[in-house]
Design a protein around this motif. Structure first.
Motif, mmCIF file in Angstrom:
data_model
loop_
_atom_site.group_PDB
_atom_site.id
_atom_site.type_symbol
_atom_site.label_atom_id
_atom_site.label_comp_id
_atom_site.label_asym_id
_atom_site.label_seq_id
_atom_site.Cartn_x
_atom_site.Cartn_y
_atom_site.Cartn_z
ATOM 1 N N MET A 1 -29.585 -6.828 83.180
ATOM 2 C CA MET A 1 -30.917 -6.956 82.580
ATOM 3 C C MET A 1 -31.180 -8.392 82.135
ATOM 4 S SD MET A 1 -32.429 -5.067 79.166
ATOM 5 C CE MET A 1 -31.475 -6.136 78.077
ATOM 6 N N ILE A 2 -30.193 -9.021 81.505
ATOM 7 C CA ILE A 2 -30.378 -10.399 81.034
ATOM 8 C C ILE A 2 -30.564 -11.344 82.212
ATOM 9 C CG2 ILE A 2 -29.291 -12.308 79.797
ATOM 10 C CD1 ILE A 2 -27.783 -10.205 78.127
ATOM 11 N N LEU A 3 -29.814 -11.126 83.290
ATOM 12 C CA LEU A 3 -29.890 -12.028 84.441
ATOM 13 C C LEU A 3 -31.170 -11.836 85.250
ATOM 14 C CD1 LEU A 3 -27.010 -12.686 83.607
ATOM 15 C CD2 LEU A 3 -26.344 -12.614 86.012
ATOM 16 N N GLU A 4 -31.884 -10.757 84.995
ATOM 17 C CA GLU A 4 -33.189 -10.581 85.649
ATOM 18 C C GLU A 4 -34.223 -11.581 85.128
ATOM 19 O OE1 GLU A 4 -34.338 -6.605 84.858
ATOM 20 O OE2 GLU A 4 -32.868 -5.701 86.221
ATOM 21 N N GLN A 5 -33.971 -12.157 83.960
ATOM 22 C CA GLN A 5 -34.946 -13.045 83.330
ATOM 23 C C GLN A 5 -34.802 -14.465 83.885
ATOM 24 O OE1 GLN A 5 -36.810 -10.952 81.574
ATOM 25 N NE2 GLN A 5 -35.169 -9.485 82.030
ATOM 26 N N ASP A 6 -35.918 -15.073 84.257
ATOM 27 C CA ASP A 6 -35.890 -16.408 84.860
ATOM 28 C C ASP A 6 -35.219 -17.442 83.954
ATOM 29 O OD1 ASP A 6 -37.193 -15.361 87.004
ATOM 30 O OD2 ASP A 6 -39.153 -16.257 86.557
ATOM 31 N N GLU A 7 -35.401 -17.304 82.652
ATOM 32 C CA GLU A 7 -34.898 -18.311 81.721
ATOM 33 C C GLU A 7 -33.374 -18.356 81.710
ATOM 34 O OE1 GLU A 7 -34.840 -21.477 79.361
ATOM 35 O OE2 GLU A 7 -36.633 -20.629 80.339
ATOM 36 N N THR A 8 -32.713 -17.268 82.085
ATOM 37 C CA THR A 8 -31.250 -17.268 82.096
ATOM 38 C C THR A 8 -30.713 -18.298 83.081
ATOM 39 O OG1 THR A 8 -31.212 -14.921 81.513
ATOM 40 C CG2 THR A 8 -29.194 -15.858 82.440
ATOM 41 N N ALA A 9 -31.238 -18.296 84.291
ATOM 42 C CA ALA A 9 -30.795 -19.264 85.295
ATOM 43 C C ALA A 9 -31.085 -20.690 84.837
ATOM 44 C CB ALA A 9 -31.476 -18.991 86.631
ATOM 45 N N LYS A 10 -32.224 -20.910 84.218
ATOM 46 C CA LYS A 10 -32.562 -22.263 83.741
ATOM 47 C C LYS A 10 -31.610 -22.720 82.642
ATOM 48 C CE LYS A 10 -37.529 -22.029 84.818
ATOM 49 N NZ LYS A 10 -38.906 -22.030 84.244
ATOM 50 N N HIS A 11 -31.267 -21.799 81.736
ATOM 51 C CA HIS A 11 -30.384 -22.159 80.628
ATOM 52 C C HIS A 11 -29.015 -22.602 81.144
ATOM 53 C CE1 HIS A 11 -28.683 -22.069 76.614
ATOM 54 N NE2 HIS A 11 -27.728 -21.246 77.019
ATOM 55 N N ILE A 12 -28.470 -21.874 82.105
ATOM 56 C CA ILE A 12 -27.165 -22.235 82.662
ATOM 57 C C ILE A 12 -27.263 -23.537 83.447
ATOM 58 C CG2 ILE A 12 -25.245 -21.482 84.108
ATOM 59 C CD1 ILE A 12 -25.735 -19.853 81.502
ATOM 60 N N CYS A 13 -28.335 -23.722 84.190
ATOM 61 C CA CYS A 13 -28.496 -24.942 84.984
ATOM 62 C C CYS A 13 -28.657 -26.175 84.095
ATOM 63 C CB CYS A 13 -29.678 -24.805 85.946
ATOM 64 S SG CYS A 13 -29.354 -23.673 87.323
ATOM 65 N N ARG A 14 -29.296 -26.033 82.958
ATOM 66 C CA ARG A 14 -29.376 -27.176 82.032
ATOM 67 C C ARG A 14 -27.992 -27.579 81.551
ATOM 68 N NH1 ARG A 14 -33.539 -23.841 79.503
ATOM 69 N NH2 ARG A 14 -35.551 -24.354 80.482
ATOM 70 N N LYS A 15 -27.167 -26.593 81.270
ATOM 71 C CA LYS A 15 -25.820 -26.904 80.791
ATOM 72 C C LYS A 15 -24.996 -27.565 81.894
ATOM 73 C CE LYS A 15 -23.853 -24.500 77.587
ATOM 74 N NZ LYS A 15 -23.206 -23.445 76.744
ATOM 75 N N ILE A 16 -25.134 -27.100 83.124
ATOM 76 C CA ILE A 16 -24.441 -27.737 84.252
ATOM 77 C C ILE A 16 -24.929 -29.168 84.425
ATOM 78 C CG2 ILE A 16 -24.215 -27.702 86.769
ATOM 79 C CD1 ILE A 16 -24.214 -24.627 86.596
ATOM 80 N N TYR A 17 -26.223 -29.369 84.307
ATOM 81 C CA TYR A 17 -26.786 -30.716 84.450
ATOM 82 C C TYR A 17 -26.225 -31.656 83.387
ATOM 83 C CZ TYR A 17 -30.237 -34.479 84.720
ATOM 84 O OH TYR A 17 -30.828 -35.713 84.834
ATOM 85 N N ARG A 18 -26.188 -31.207 82.150
ATOM 86 C CA ARG A 18 -25.674 -32.070 81.073
ATOM 87 C C ARG A 18 -24.192 -32.377 81.270
ATOM 88 N NH1 ARG A 18 -29.523 -29.109 77.415
ATOM 89 N NH2 ARG A 18 -31.031 -30.717 76.803
ATOM 90 N N TRP A 19 -23.457 -31.473 81.862
ATOM 91 C CA TRP A 19 -22.029 -31.685 82.080
ATOM 92 C C TRP A 19 -21.768 -32.720 83.167
ATOM 93 C CZ3 TRP A 19 -18.069 -29.997 79.171
ATOM 94 C CH2 TRP A 19 -16.765 -30.019 79.692
ATOM 95 N N PHE A 20 -22.591 -32.711 84.219
ATOM 96 C CA PHE A 20 -22.312 -33.542 85.388
ATOM 97 C C PHE A 20 -23.230 -34.752 85.551
ATOM 98 C CE2 PHE A 20 -20.289 -29.556 86.811
ATOM 99 C CZ PHE A 20 -19.059 -30.060 87.183
ATOM 100 N N VAL A 21 -24.393 -34.761 84.895
ATOM 101 C CA VAL A 21 -25.342 -35.847 85.147
ATOM 102 C C VAL A 21 -25.649 -36.623 83.874
ATOM 103 C CG1 VAL A 21 -27.572 -36.487 86.135
ATOM 104 C CG2 VAL A 21 -26.320 -34.532 87.067
ATOM 105 N N TYR A 22 -26.377 -36.016 82.938
ATOM 106 C CA TYR A 22 -26.791 -36.749 81.739
ATOM 107 C C TYR A 22 -27.320 -35.749 80.724
ATOM 108 C CZ TYR A 22 -28.713 -40.634 78.998
ATOM 109 O OH TYR A 22 -28.978 -41.547 78.011
ATOM 110 N N TYR A 23 -27.257 -36.126 79.467
ATOM 111 C CA TYR A 23 -27.667 -35.178 78.423
ATOM 112 C C TYR A 23 -29.177 -35.039 78.308
ATOM 113 C CZ TYR A 23 -28.634 -39.228 75.382
ATOM 114 O OH TYR A 23 -29.138 -40.389 74.850
ATOM 115 N N GLU A 24 -29.925 -36.068 78.640
ATOM 116 C CA GLU A 24 -31.377 -36.048 78.433
ATOM 117 C C GLU A 24 -32.073 -35.292 79.560
ATOM 118 O OE1 GLU A 24 -34.037 -39.606 79.122
ATOM 119 O OE2 GLU A 24 -34.018 -39.549 76.932
ATOM 120 N N ILE A 25 -32.845 -34.283 79.208
ATOM 121 C CA ILE A 25 -33.630 -33.536 80.188
ATOM 122 C C ILE A 25 -35.091 -33.649 79.780
ATOM 123 C CG2 ILE A 25 -34.063 -31.278 81.238
ATOM 124 C CD1 ILE A 25 -31.165 -30.559 80.702
#
Length: 552
Positions: free
Chosen positions: A292-316
Motif C-alpha cells: 500500500m505504501i509503495l503504491e504512493q508516488d511520493e515513496t519512490a521520490k523519497h527514496i530517490c532523493r536519498k540516493i541522489y544525496r548519497w551519490f551526487v550532492y545534498y542540495e536538491i
C-alpha cells in the motif's frame, strides 16, 4: 576551522541564500537524467569510481578507461557477492567458536559479545577496503544509513550480522522485497521495539519510522497530526498491522505468533485512498502494508532523493527535482521498485557527469580512510589475527574518532551529514575530526612501517610512483599524482607548493631525474633509494594534506 571549511565550500561561494542558481561557478547547469554523451576519459572514470566505490587505484583507472561507457556502468552495477562470515580472531575464551572459526549462528556467552561485535565490524571494514570496482559496498553502507539499527542497542551479534547480510545481499535488488525482509528482521525488531508490539498494546516505534524515514517520508505538515503523506492515525493503524512478530535468542530467526496479532480492520487515511487492511492470514499483513505504501508516488521520490544525496550532492533545488528526481522515481515505479535500473539511470546521466558535480562533496570519514588505503594499495595481513586487528584499528576505530562509528549511526535518521540541513556534509569536518584526517596522511607517508597490536604494514611508495607516466620528470610526476589523488585541477600556486615538497632546499628538476634514474638502474643501492623514498613521501604527505583531498 572556518578557513578550512571555506576551502570546501566551492559551490556556496557563488550564490546568495535562497536563490535557485541558473549558473554555478560560471557553469550553466541544465543537465538532467538524459544519458551522458560527452568525453569519456580519465576525469570521468575517476569521478565514477570515486563516487560509486570506496576509491580506485591506478590500475583501476587504466582498466576503466579501456572500457566503453556502457560497459563501465554495467561493471559498476555488477555486484552479486556472497557475504564473508566474521571470524573469532582474538577470544580464546569463546566456548562456541575457536580462533579462526566463525561464531555466526552459534550461541554466545555474555563475555564474548564485545569481541564478536568487534569481529563483525572489522570484517565489515575488510569488505569495504577490499571491495571490487562496483557499487555494492557503497550501497550496503547507504542502506545501513537508511534502514538504521545500532549494534550496541541491539547487542546481539547474530542479529546484527544477519541484518548486515540482508543489507548487503539486497543492496541492488528489489526495494519492496528488501523492505519486507527488514520489517521482520531480528535486529530491527529489537532496535525499534517490534518484538514488543502486541494486540491491545501496540508499540508505534517501527510503524512511525517505516512511514517517516524508510518509505514515504513525512511531507509538509498541513494540520494537526497530518503530514501530507500520512497521518498520526495511519501510524496507529500501521502499528496494529505489525503486531505479533518476535525475534528468537541466539539465532537470527524471527517468528510470527498469531495470538499476539491484532486481527481488527485497520483503517488508513485519504493519503492512502482510505484503504483498509485485514488479511485472513495475519502473518501476511505487513506485506499488504508495504504494498500500500509503495503504491504512493511520493515513496519512490523519497527514496530517490536519498540516493541522489548519497551519490551526487545534498542540495536538491526545483530544477534537480524536476529534471533528475522525478524521472528517477518514474523509473523506480515502472521497474516495480527494482533498485539497479534507478542507479543505472543516475550513473549514466549527463547530470552525474556535469562538471559542477565533480569534487563538490566532503568525504565521510569512512570514505576518506578507505580511499587513502585503496589509493596507495596498502596491503593488509593475511593471517586472521593481524588482518582483523588492522581492520579494526586502522578502519573501524579510526573512523570512530572522526565521529562515524560503523554499525552505530547516531540516530534512527542516520548520520546528520546525509539529512540535516543546512550543513549536510560539512558535519564531517569538525574541530574533533579534521585533525585526524591530517594525522592519517602524515602517518602513512611518514613512517617506515605501520605497526599495531598484532600487525605490521608497509606502504610501497616507489611502486606507486612507477605507475605514473614519467616518474623521472618531477613536473609530470606531480601532475600524475595530483590528478590521481585529487578530484579538482590544482592552481599553479598549489602545484608549486607540491614541487617544493618533492624538491626541497632549492633542488632542481635535473637532480630529481638523476636520483630517480640512479634508483631505477640500481634499486639495491640503499643510500640512493632512501633519498628517492624520502622525497616521494614528502610529496605524498603534502598531497594528502591539501584540502581538495577531502573532496570527492
Amino acid at each position: 576551522m572556518d578557513t578550512l571549511l571555506h576551502n570546501f565550500n566551492t559551490k556556496d561561494q557563488v550564490r546568495p541564500e535562497g536563490v535557485i542558481p541558473k549558473r554555478r561557478n560560471g557553469l550553466l547547469i541544465e543537465a538532467g537524467l538524459e544519458k551522458y554523451s560527452g568525453t569519456w576519459g580519465r576525469k570521468q572514470v575517476k569521478h565514477l569510481l570515486s563516487r560509486c566505490t570506496f576509491g580506485p587505484n591506478m590500475q583501476d583507472l587504466s582498466r576503466f578507461e579501456g572500457l566503453s561507457f556502457d560497459k563501465a556502468i554495467d561493471t559498476i552495477l555488477d555486484f552479486n557477492e556472497t557475504t564473508p562470515l566474521p571470524l573469532n580472531y582474538n577470544n580464546q575464551n569463546d566456548p562456541y567458536a575457536k580462533i579462526g572459526e566463525t561464531w555466526v549462528g552459534t550461541p554466545y556467552a555474555n563475555n564474548s559479545v564485545g569481541q564478536r561485535l568487534n569481529s563483525f565490524m572489522a570484517r565489515w571494514f575488510g569488505n569495504i577496503v577490499g571491495s571490487e570496482n562496483n557499487v555494492g559496498e557503497k550501497m550496503t553502507l547507504f542502506w545501513h544509513n537508511h534502514f538504521v539499527t545500532q549494534i550496541n542497542t541491539v547487542r546481539q551479534p547474530n542479529f546484527s550480522f544477519s541484518y548486515y547480510k540482508t543489507l548487503r545481499e539486497n543492496a541492488l535488488g528489489n526495494f519492496k522485497t528488501f523492505t519486507e525482509k527488514i520489517t521482520i528482521d531480528a535486529a530491527m525488531l529489537k532496535y525499534l521495539n517490534g518484538n514488543e508490539n502486541v494486540v491491545g498494546r501496540p508499540n508505534e516505534n517501527f510503524a512511525r519510522e517505516i512511514l517517516e524515514l524508510f518509505t514515504i517520508g513525512k511531507g509538509p505538515q498541513i494540520g494537526p497530526g497530518n503530514y501530507t503523506n500520512y497521518t498520526e492515525d495511519d501510524v496507529v493503524s500501521a502499528a496494529k498491522v505489525l503486531t505479533g512478530w518476535r525475534n528468537l535468542r541466539d539465532t537470527s530467526e524471527t517468528k510470527y505468533f498469531a495470538a499476539l496479532h491484532d486481527r481488527s480492520v485497520k483503517q488508513f487515511s485519504s493519503a492512502f485512498g482510505n484503504q483498509t487492511i485485514q488479511n485472513a492470514n495475519g502473518e501476511e499483513e505487513y506485506k499488504d502494508l508495504i504494498a500500500m505504501i509503495l503504491e504512493q508516488d511520493e515513496t519512490a521520490k523519497h527514496i530517490c532523493r536519498k540516493i541522489y544525496r548519497w551519490f551526487v550532492y545534498y542540495e536538491i533545488d526545483e530544477q534537480t527535482e524536476n529534471n533528475v528526481i522525478a524521472p528517477m522515481a518514474d523509473i523506480f515505479r515502472e521497474n516495480k521498485y527494482e533498485i539497479k535500473p534507478v542507479l543505472k539511470a543516475l550513473f549514466s546521466s549527463a547530470h552525474f557527469f556535469d562538471n559542477w558535480n565533480i569534487g563538490c562533496v566532503i568525504k565521510s570519514p569512512m570514505d576518506f580512510i578507505a580511499n587513502i588505503y585503496r589509493n596507495i594499495e596498502l596491503e593488509f595481513p593475511d593471517d586472521v589475527n593481524g588482518q582483523y586487528s588492522a581492520w579494526l584499528a586502522l578502519g573501524v576505530q579510526y573512523a570512530a574518532v572522526q565521529e562515524m562509528i560503523l554499525g552505530e549511526p547516531p540516530s534512527v535518521a542516520g548520520w546528520p551529514a546525509m539529512h540535516q540541513a543546512p550543513s549536510y556534509h560539512r558535519f564531517w569536518i569538525t574541530s574533533v575530526s579534521a585533525p585526524y584526517r591530517a594525522v592519517l596522511g602524515d602517518y602513512l607517508a611518514g613512517v617506515e612501517e605501520i605497526k599495531g597490536r598484532g600487525f605490521t604494514l608497509k606502504f610501497k611508495e616507489l611502486a606507486l610512483a612507477e605507475k605514473t607516466s614519467m616518474p623521472s620528470d618531477p613536473n609530470q610526476l606531480i601532475k600524475d599524482l595530483s590528478d590521481f589523488f585529487l578530484p579538482l585541477e590544482l592552481t599553479e600556486l598549489q602545484l608549486e607548493y607540491l614541487k617544493s615538497n618533492l624538491l626541497p632546499d632549492d633542488l632542481q628538476d635535473y637532480q630529481w631525474t638523476a636520483v630517480w634514474t640512479a634508483y631505477v638502474n640500481d634499486p639495491d643501492n640503499e643510500e640512493n633509494t632512501n633519498i628517492v623514498r624520502y622525497l616521494l613521501r614528502n610529496l605524498l604527505r603534502a598531497i594528502f594534506n591539501i584540502a581538495e583531498y577531502n573532496l570527492s
